[in-house]
Enzyme design. Structure first.
Site, short mmCIF file in Angstrom:
data_model
loop_
_atom_site.label_atom_id
_atom_site.label_comp_id
_atom_site.label_asym_id
_atom_site.label_seq_id
_atom_site.Cartn_x
_atom_site.Cartn_y
_atom_site.Cartn_z
N GLY A 195 -42.43 -1.69 4.99
CA GLY A 195 -42.24 -2.97 5.43
C GLY A 195 -41.14 -3.68 4.74
O GLY A 195 -40.65 -4.92 5.17
N CYS A 196 -40.62 -3.17 3.80
CA CYS A 196 -39.24 -3.83 3.27
C CYS A 196 -38.08 -2.78 3.49
O CYS A 196 -38.03 -1.65 3.68
CB CYS A 196 -39.54 -3.58 1.60
SG CYS A 196 -40.75 -4.69 0.97
N GLU A 197 -37.12 -3.27 3.79
CA GLU A 197 -35.78 -2.81 4.00
C GLU A 197 -35.35 -2.13 2.91
O GLU A 197 -34.86 -0.94 3.02
CB GLU A 197 -34.69 -3.45 4.43
CG GLU A 197 -34.42 -4.12 5.87
CD GLU A 197 -33.54 -4.72 6.48
OE1 GLU A 197 -32.58 -4.80 5.83
OE2 GLU A 197 -33.65 -5.34 7.52
#
Length: 134
Positions: A50-52
């Site tokens: 869910g993190c770039e």
């Protein structure tokens, strides 16, 4: 919910910033002080989805208090992660569930840095912490 001495100190440091530039400089300093995560902890099982940017998170329960460690290569995110850890480390599971990420960063005067992408990523980190603490 009461804040730890470390969290109160962080609020004080950021409250002393008179400009956005000073706040950004302090944010980078916070990131520079984030302890390195051991290479064995930078594994797929600790990767936060869910993190770039790539973010790894490890947590341990000690005497009823959660202590997390995190790492990322993204410089600005390192500072934000360091401040998130200051806010959550030492909390019990119930207290951790009640942490308000937006209110914490607003109190630090860093809401400007929380683009939707960063906010989503930090929320993913906090949700992972809450899941670990179960």
């Amino acid at each position: 919910m009461s804040l730890s001495p470390q969290a109160l100190a962080a609020l004080e440091r950021f409250a002393g910033c008179s400009s956005w530039e000073a706040r950004a400089r302090l944010l980078m300093q916070e990131g520079a002080h984030l302890p390195a995560l051991a290479l064995e902890d930078q594994s797929d099982r600790n990767l936060v989805h869910g993190c770039e940017s790539q973010v790894w998170l490890a947590g341990a329960l000690e005497n009823g208090q959660w202590h997390f460690r995190a790492s990322t290569d993204a410089r600005l995110l390192r500072g934000l992660l360091a401040l998130l850890l200051v806010r959550v480390n030492g909390l019990g599971a119930e207290e951790l569930q009640a942490v308000d990420l937006g209110a914490w960063f607003e109190g630090l005067g860093l809401q400007r840095q929380l683009t939707p992408s960063r906010s989503n990523g930090l929320n993913a980190v906090l949700q992972r912490m809450k899941a670990i603490a179960g």
